[in-house]
Write an enzyme that holds these catalytic residues in place. Structure first.
Site, short mmCIF file in Angstrom:
data_model
loop_
_atom_site.label_atom_id
_atom_site.label_comp_id
_atom_site.label_asym_id
_atom_site.label_seq_id
_atom_site.Cartn_x
_atom_site.Cartn_y
_atom_site.Cartn_z
N SER A 223 0.72 -1.03 0.14
CA SER A 223 -0.06 0.03 0.00
C SER A 223 0.88 1.34 0.00
O SER A 223 1.92 1.17 0.65
CB SER A 223 -1.01 -0.04 1.18
N HIS A 237 -2.96 7.15 -4.09
CA HIS A 237 -2.76 5.89 -3.01
C HIS A 237 -3.37 4.63 -3.78
O HIS A 237 -4.17 4.98 -4.60
CB HIS A 237 -4.08 6.18 -1.94
N ASN A 239 -3.41 0.17 -2.95
CA ASN A 239 -3.25 -1.02 -2.14
C ASN A 239 -3.82 -2.20 -2.70
O ASN A 239 -4.75 -2.18 -3.47
CB ASN A 239 -4.36 -0.60 -0.89
N TYR A 240 -2.95 -3.19 -2.87
CA TYR A 240 -3.17 -4.42 -3.22
C TYR A 240 -3.08 -5.67 -2.41
O TYR A 240 -1.77 -5.57 -1.90
CB TYR A 240 -2.55 -4.72 -4.81
N ARG A 241 -3.87 -6.32 -2.03
CA ARG A 241 -3.74 -7.30 -1.06
C ARG A 241 -4.44 -8.58 -1.40
O ARG A 241 -5.20 -8.94 -2.04
CB ARG A 241 -4.45 -6.79 0.39
N GLY A 390 -0.45 -5.31 18.29
CA GLY A 390 0.67 -5.64 17.76
C GLY A 390 0.87 -5.14 16.34
O GLY A 390 2.04 -5.23 15.45
N SER A 391 0.04 -4.19 15.65
CA SER A 391 0.06 -3.80 14.50
C SER A 391 1.48 -2.46 14.53
O SER A 391 1.51 -1.97 15.88
CB SER A 391 -1.05 -2.62 14.26
N ARG A 392 1.83 -2.39 13.29
CA ARG A 392 2.87 -1.36 13.24
C ARG A 392 2.37 0.17 12.85
O ARG A 392 2.10 0.14 12.02
CB ARG A 392 4.15 -1.81 12.37
#
Lengths: 432, 432
Positions: A223, A237, A239-241, A390-392
């Site tokens: 992203s 912007h 984002n590919y997931r 726990g996310s950054r």
């Protein structure tokens, strides 16, 4: 099945070689990360490719190569650098083989080692999770490199890991010559779905059968948000997931999501048409319904409800894509990922030297404020990320601009360029 | 039962009169509001009091009066302007009578006519909703006036109405000599609770019996956020509110909520102690448990979970207060409302001429970013407001700073003043 666009992209890379234009090379910077997370140094076997991004003559030639490339993507396939169609086809085939070939070799072009160990990726190279990880690392590198070429600066690369499993690579260029903030982030996260997350998935129609209450998953994506300094260059912007959950019987549910969208400060019709055309063309290679459907979805998703305006002029947005089959869906996502450079870079280059006034800068800052409002109030990714232990956080908050402004009761005067922009945001248009 | 602090405040107003110091007067500015909402002009019978806020000699004298007043609130009651305790008591009584007296007369000191028609307020002056509306209008006027005195600027006053019932008065001073943005907002809103809102109330333990599915309610409050330009002057926020719902049998459920909290950019122990002392003293007049409980609640509420830091150094926060009885609860809220000037103005005056560097300004801007994160991600009032159709968005978003900044991976160097501030935000302290 590889789409024409991704074919083109690879083709142009080989074209650059044919024309004796050097490939751009990566500066492998390592940074220690606050908070005690580990940071890695790219192994010495890769350290031979450090000069190009620092502005060697080769990078200058490549710059020209990119200029040609990005110009072509929005228009037609033929006639690039006098290459014949037949020659192109041969090279495309060669590149296809390369892509399926040596994983370690491909990793050398990345901004950092991939999140998953190279040997594991090599061993499992037929699996979708490995192929997608390679694609997102490649997309990150291609986009960062294209931005470095235009800016002259170097991305700060942070490779980070996550206690619960997985990690990521965050590339940030902040307060550089051209960019207020440019962030390109890859993350590959695995573990077990929390009950909350599983509930959310079920609410989206996913029937997941857990084994002993456990649902192993792997989620990954690339992203990026780019906030340029010049108010005549829009924010982009993308984002590919990819998401994969393992059920009780060992079978896997999977789906793709993503999109690319543009947020200009001032409306430039030609830019809007170029941006949407490239996306439409990429979509049309896969399904004629994709562009119209995903364009609408994008306008609906990036809507700041309390303002009654969209965040920008849209693009495409999709989620839960698991049809017609995994191979086709991946091929579509690959086509989309390959459009990020040709969608955006021609617009950046076009406005690179545009002059601007303080008033235009102020209006940009007010629009930045709206960007913050959308991202913190509505964006599902941000909300989910901030709520996940726990996310950054730095990689999530990276999407916010360097600076933003909120003026009480600001409303542009009728007939001004600012009012024209608002009009488009209040009434989304069909650009192509 | 009127608390000593509110008594003192009124007393000092009469003290000012005794000392031949003029009362501050209000500039009745009217503004047309974008979007076709109505805006009113203060009726001519009130237009005689327009000069003071424009800096007449009277306002200069009053400034001195306020200086004395604010200094006193944080310390002791006796000896103000050589007034004897006995004299004070007499005057307090007189002011009490005044407060219960002519509503129209009291309204003359407001920033605009109250939301509810003055004749209605007069007729229903014994009802809690009327008394609370008078208190919040009064608090707005007192606070705005105190800020105008110190800044020299004039608040822009927007009186707005809401189609669904009620309206508000928003006072904003933007990009003035001292303030980046100062907003003081009153709203008085009535109608029927939506099913969603009723559900939320039930989840908070309110058992509400609707008549034909309808729950008439009235909600009102005063809220303010002040973002000064000088990074040595902290941001302050306060909000005092009252809620009333009518049930099927005609009986009413009601409760109060509110709080005042401080967000410094740099820690100044003396300021923190002063601020918390004033709040503690106000609480202690009502219940010795209020300050410790509401201080904890404040630290818990203004917590930016994803950052692991509080927004500021706290103060007090409470909600759903419906004990020991309505009269006592109102009296406590009145005490709190009367502390906003003595809590904050001495701090503003102390740092008025503090010099600052660009580095200090940048740190302020980063802290402003965190303020935005809290308000948009966690603040219940903002979230509820933005999700409620017909809300006045400008009055909700008013709490955001004029400008904010997000730097990737910003972490102050150990041992700096910036690190000291963060340390306090990560480990809330007991100040008094």
């Amino acid at each position: 099945m590889t789409s024409l666009l991704s074919t083109l992209n690879r083709c142009l890379r080989s074209t650059a070689r044919l024309c004796n234009v050097s490939q751009p090379k990566v500066v492998y910077k390592s940074h220690f990360i606050a908070g005690g997370r580990w940071s890695t140094r790219w192994s010495s076997r890769f350290t031979h490719t450090t000069e190009a991004a620092r502005g060697s003559p080769a990078s200058g030639k490549y710059r020209k190569g990119v200029l040609i490339a990005t110009g072509v993507f929005g228009t037609v396939a033929a006639g690039v650098c006098h290459l014949q169609q037949a020659e192109m086809a041969t090279r495309v085939k060669k590149m296809e083989e390369e892509e399926e070939g040596n994983v370690a070799e491909r990793c050398r072009s990345f901004m950092s080692p991939p999140v998953t160990d190279v040997r594991v990726l090599e061993r499992r190279k037929q699996e979708m999770s490995s192929r997608m990880e390679m694609l997102i690392m490649e997309t990150q590198a291609e986009f960062c490199r294209a931005l470095q070429e235009v800016d002259g600066g170097t991305f700060k690369v942070d490779r980070w890991s996550r206690e619960e499993g997985g990690g990521g690579v965050s590339c940030v260029l902040q307060d550089s010559k051209m960019f207020e903030k440019a962030g390109v982030n890859v993350s590959v996260v695995s573990g077990h779905l929390s009950e909350e997350a599983a509930k959310q998935m079920r609410s989206r129609g996913k029937q997941l059968k857990a084994k002993d209450g456990k649902l192993p998953f792997i989620a990954m994506g690339v992203s990026s948000v780019i906030h340029p300094k010049n108010p005549h260059i829009p924010t982009v912007h993308f984002n590919y997931r990819y998401f994969e959950v393992e059920e009780a019987d060992g079978s896997k549910q999977w789906w793709f999501g993503g999109g690319t969208d543009l947020t200009p400060v001032y409306i430039d019709e030609a830019d809007a048409v170029h941006f949407h055309s490239v996306l439409r063309d990429a979509c049309n290679k896969h399904n004629p319904q994709y562009y119209p459907d995903f364009k609408k979805w994008c306008d609906r998703y990036f809507f700041i409800r309390h303002r009654g305006e969209t965040r920008g002029i849209g693009g495409i947005f999709f989620d839960d894509l698991d049809s017609p089959n995994q191979e086709e869906a991946f091929s579509f996502v690959k086509s989309c990922a390959k459009t990020v450079v040709p969608c955006y870079l021609p617009i950046v280059r076009k406005h690179l030297d545009d002059k601007f006034t303080q008033q235009e800068k102020d209006w940009q800052q007010i629009r930045r404020g709206r960007y913050v409002e959308f991202n913190l109030v509505y964006d599902r990714g941000v909300k989910f990320g901030l709520a996940t232990p726990g996310s950054r956080v730095e990689s999530i908050i990276m999407s916010l601009p360097l600076t933003a402004r909120w003026e009480y009761m600001h409303e542009p005067t009728r007939g001004t360029k600012e009012a024209d922009m608002l009009e488009v945001l209040r009434n989304p248009k069909e650009w192509v």
